[in-house]
Design a protein around this motif. Structure first.
Motif, PDB file in Angstrom:
ATOM      1  N   UNK A   1       0.825  -1.211   0.000  1.00 26.63           N
ATOM      2  CA  UNK A   1       0.000   0.000   0.000  1.00 26.63           C
ATOM      3  C   UNK A   1       0.860   1.262   0.000  1.00 26.63           C
ATOM      4  N   UNK A   2       2.015   1.208   0.688  1.00 27.44           N
ATOM      5  CA  UNK A   2       2.893   2.394   0.752  1.00 27.44           C
ATOM      6  C   UNK A   2       3.346   2.818  -0.642  1.00 27.44           C
ATOM      7  N   UNK A   3       3.623   1.822  -1.497  1.00 24.06           N
ATOM      8  CA  UNK A   3       4.072   2.124  -2.859  1.00 24.06           C
ATOM      9  C   UNK A   3       2.930   2.750  -3.659  1.00 24.06           C
ATOM     10  N   UNK A   4       1.708   2.207  -3.477  1.00 24.05           N
ATOM     11  CA  UNK A   4       0.542   2.761  -4.179  1.00 24.05           C
ATOM     12  C   UNK A   4       0.345   4.220  -3.767  1.00 24.05           C
ATOM     13  N   UNK A   5       0.482   4.479  -2.464  1.00 25.17           N
ATOM     14  CA  UNK A   5       0.329   5.860  -1.964  1.00 25.17           C
ATOM     15  C   UNK A   5       1.402   6.765  -2.552  1.00 25.17           C
ATOM     16  N   UNK A   6       2.621   6.236  -2.645  1.00 17.65           N
ATOM     17  CA  UNK A   6       3.722   7.055  -3.155  1.00 17.65           C
ATOM     18  C   UNK A   6       3.522   7.386  -4.634  1.00 17.65           C
ATOM     19  N   UNK A   7       3.055   6.393  -5.413  1.00 14.97           N
ATOM     20  CA  UNK A   7       2.855   6.612  -6.853  1.00 14.97           C
ATOM     21  C   UNK A   7       1.636   7.505  -7.101  1.00 14.97           C
ATOM     22  N   UNK A   8       0.564   7.264  -6.348  1.00 16.33           N
ATOM     23  CA  UNK A   8      -0.691   7.975  -6.607  1.00 16.33           C
ATOM     24  C   UNK A   8      -0.758   9.349  -5.941  1.00 16.33           C
ATOM     25  N   UNK A   9       0.032   9.546  -4.894  1.00 16.65           N
ATOM     26  CA  UNK A   9       0.136  10.865  -4.274  1.00 16.65           C
ATOM     27  C   UNK A   9      -1.190  11.484  -3.893  1.00 16.65           C
ATOM     28  N   UNK A  10      -1.355  12.767  -4.302  1.00 17.45           N
ATOM     29  CA  UNK A  10      -2.544  13.534  -3.909  1.00 17.45           C
ATOM     30  C   UNK A  10      -3.820  13.054  -4.590  1.00 17.45           C
ATOM     31  N   UNK A  11      -3.677  12.291  -5.682  1.00 17.51           N
ATOM     32  CA  UNK A  11      -4.868  11.853  -6.423  1.00 17.51           C
ATOM     33  C   UNK A  11      -5.798  11.024  -5.542  1.00 17.51           C
ATOM     34  N   UNK A  12      -5.218  10.227  -4.641  1.00 18.78           N
ATOM     35  CA  UNK A  12      -6.038   9.432  -3.724  1.00 18.78           C
ATOM     36  C   UNK A  12      -6.867  10.338  -2.819  1.00 18.78           C
ATOM     37  N   UNK A  13      -6.234  11.407  -2.333  1.00 15.87           N
ATOM     38  CA  UNK A  13      -6.949  12.344  -1.450  1.00 15.87           C
ATOM     39  C   UNK A  13      -8.072  13.041  -2.205  1.00 15.87           C
ATOM     40  N   UNK A  14      -7.779  13.448  -3.458  1.00 18.53           N
ATOM     41  CA  UNK A  14      -8.794  14.147  -4.260  1.00 18.53           C
ATOM     42  C   UNK A  14     -10.010  13.258  -4.508  1.00 18.53           C
ATOM     43  N   UNK A  15      -9.752  11.961  -4.718  1.00 17.99           N
ATOM     44  CA  UNK A  15     -10.855  11.024  -4.965  1.00 17.99           C
ATOM     45  C   UNK A  15     -11.454  10.493  -3.663  1.00 17.99           C
ATOM     46  N   UNK A  16     -10.917  10.974  -2.540  1.00 20.88           N
ATOM     47  CA  UNK A  16     -11.385  10.560  -1.208  1.00 20.88           C
ATOM     48  C   UNK A  16     -11.308   9.044  -1.032  1.00 20.88           C
ATOM     49  N   UNK A  17     -10.194   8.479  -1.530  1.00 23.28           N
ATOM     50  CA  UNK A  17      -9.963   7.037  -1.383  1.00 23.28           C
ATOM     51  C   UNK A  17      -8.987   6.822  -0.237  1.00 23.28           C
ATOM     52  N   UNK A  18      -9.471   6.156   0.804  1.00 29.71           N
ATOM     53  CA  UNK A  18      -8.597   5.811   1.925  1.00 29.71           C
ATOM     54  C   UNK A  18      -8.241   4.336   1.801  1.00 29.71           C
TER      55      UNK A  18
END
Length: 586
Positions: free
Chosen positions: A49-66
């Motif tokens: 999951x850490x790698x996904x967070x690193x690659x996706x960055x702010x896009x996850x926050x914008x899509x409100x995906x936790x």
């Protein structure tokens, strides 16, 4: 219960970029070190999951995906092998799939095969439209985010990409899927998402990971729950010989926990078997099971979902594509019987006529059988391994019953020399392919051609049933020969056949058939033609409005009904009955 990593299978046509897409995620270069740049082996990679967070960055926050999942477990495979080896009763262990499509080449045979298998196993998937960097005029934006990369392209380049994308949308629609570019999807439960990306530049990879993580969390949460301390359940991806260890099995653990010294039950062609695990070897995160940079870690236990290598004595007969189960001593015999029964239901041998199927794994056999059955192609025998002389002899026996089923379909296996020699003597076709879709299409084409040849042979040697009506005011000559205009009411009328009059008597032979002055080899239903009939005399043997039948000899009627029944239409069958009835009434 915990949520495990979704198991993701990457499928696609050869050279469309399956391994390159994973390389971009893993930051490794496995594909460059393989023969021809094509994935040759089956492997698994964990992406935390850490790698996904690193690659996706702010896009996850914008899509409100936790992110709740611990990561993604990618299975990398040539063709469909890993997917079919992840088989389980009624479906697949794979939670999601990524279908890689080359933006320039579009749908190819293995693309269609992959879609057929995904549809058959009801596995949700995302389409990755790869190699957008090769779209004419595409500018490498250095962006990992597709929308940002798209904004930096010229309008004509955007139009070219859209044109390619909607060709894929159209093809998917033909195959029964509604699809749209991922950022235009209104309902992910009804529409397939297409992610344009480039494995080379990295554009679009972020959206692919984000969709896989987000959609699996939203729609597959119950499926991803695992009993961490429960007994492990896994499937064998590959059986391998490892130097210093002997036979090992690469497995995907999809539920529970597996430990060193656990007792496992697995399937062989002869039935169920059991052994005790001597060693567990697990790849590090972001490493490749089939091609690690460093040696595997030896571990005491492994938890779902992960790829793990098992070393244990007696694994020689283990079958790729079958399950392994952790058991107590008291459960061994019962589970061995259950596994033997399941293998027997796939590796069938039946009494009725059907094609002979040989493939490399249980998963491949099952996938091929399922797709053949969908095409209503009967299977007499399905087995694992190379085509041998016995297979040819079984196909020859089938050929005696049904010439169109006396064939061998060989998937990802070769034919032994004695089998090839026997097949040549007994004229048994052996069809080979590494693509199920192609194999089935080859068989269907062969069968259609054989049926055409048989039809030609039948119509050459047998009198075909036909019924004609003499048209009013269309007598061009009364005799020597009698020439009249007729309409073909049914069947096929050919020259050199005798005709029955309404009384049931033979009135003469059709010498020639003409249409507007041109001679014809035959006239079919609905055609109006002129026919010359030797021996017949108009008004004595026939008249306007008379309905004449071809004089089919009794032995020909028998042959039509017994040998060529499949070629007869309902009208043909009725005509044969009418011909025999008219002869009897005579």
């Amino acid at each position: 219960m915990k949520i495990r990593q979704p198991i993701v299978v990457v499928l696609g046509h050869v050279d469309h970029g399956k391994t390159s897409v994973l390389d971009r995620i893993r930051k490794t270069t496995v594909s460059k070190r393989e023969a021809g740049g094509i994935t040759q082996h089956i492997g698994a990679s964990e992406v935390p999951a850490e790698v996904i967070k690193r690659i996706c960055g702010d896009a996850l926050k914008k899509m409100k995906v936790e992110l709740k999942i611990p990561g993604l477990l990618f299975i990398d495979t040539p063709g469909h092998e890993a997917f079919t080896n992840l088989r389980q009763r009624g479906g697949s262990m794979a939670d999601m799939a990524v279908l890689i499509v080359d933006v320039a080449q579009g749908f190819q045979p293995q693309t269609l095969e992959a879609i057929g298998i995904l549809k058959e196993y009801k596995t949700p998937f995302i389409v990755a439209l790869n190699k957008i960097d090769l779209v004419d005029g595409w500018h490498n934006s250095k962006e990992v985010c597709f929308p940002k990369a798209l904004v930096k392209q010229r309008e004509d380049v955007k139009e070219r990409l859209d044109e390619k994308l909607y060709q894929v949308v159209g093809k998917l629609h033909e195959l029964g899927f509604e699809a749209e570019r991922f950022d235009r999807v209104s309902d992910h439960s009804k529409q397939l998402a297409i992610v344009p990306l480039s494995a080379k530049t990295g554009e679009g990879i972020m959206e692919l990971l984000m969709l896989l993580a987000g959609l699996s969390q939203k729609y597959l949460e119950n499926r991803l729950k695992t009993e961490v301390k429960g007994k492990g359940k896994a499937n064998i991806l590959e059986v391998k010989e490892e130097r210093g260890l002997g036979t090992t099995i690469d497995v995907i653990l999809y539920d529970g926990t597996i430990r060193k010294n656990d007792l496992i039950v697995f399937a062989t062609e002869k039935g169920g078997s059991h052994t005790k695990i001597r060693a567990l070897l697990k790849p590090k995160p972001l490493d490749e099971m089939r091609d690690p940079r460093q040696k595997f870690d030896s571990v005491e236990e492994a938890h779902a979902a992960c790829g793990v290598k098992i070393y244990a004595p007696g694994l020689d007969g283990a079958l790729a594509g079958t399950a392994i189960r952790i058991v107590d001593e008291s459960e061994v015999e019962g589970l061995k019987r259950e596994m033997a029964k399941e293998v027997k239901s796939i590796l069938v041998s039946r009494d009725y006529a059907g094609v002979i199927v040989k493939a490399d794994t249980v998963g491949s056999v099952e996938a091929l059988r399922r797709m053949l059955e969908k095409e209503n192609i009967a299977v007499k025998k399905a087995g694992i391994g190379h085509v041998n002389k016995r297979d040819v002899n079984e196909a020859a026996a089938v050929k005696n019953e049904d010439a169109f089923l006396g064939v061998i379909l060989a998937f990802n296996v070769r034919s032994l020399q004695d089998a090839l020699e026997e097949a040549e003597v007994k004229k048994i076709p052996i069809m080979n392919s590494s693509v199920i879709y192609t194999l089935i299409e080859e068989y269907k084409s062969w069968r259609a051609e054989e049926e055409r040849k048989e039809r030609e042979e039948a119509y050459k040697k047998l009198v075909a049933p036909a019924k004609i009506k003499v048209l009013d005011d269309h007598c061009f000559r009364a005799s020597k020969p009698c020439i009249v205009g007729v309409e073909v009411l049914g069947g096929r009328l050919k020259p050199h056949v005798r005709l029955l009059g309404e009384s049931g008597e033979s009135i003469g032979e059709v010498k020639e058939i003409q249409d507007e002055g041109k001679s014809l080899e035959e006239a079919g239903e609905g055609m109006k033609v002129a026919v010359s009939i030797s021996e017949a005399v108009f008004e004595k043997d026939l008249g306007f409005g008379d309905k004449l039948l071809t004089d089919v000899p009794k032995e020909h009627v028998f042959e039509w009904r017994e040998k060529y029944a499949s070629m007869l239409s309902e009208i043909d069958k009725e005509l044969l009955d009418e011909i025999m009835r008219r002869k009897r009434e005579r």
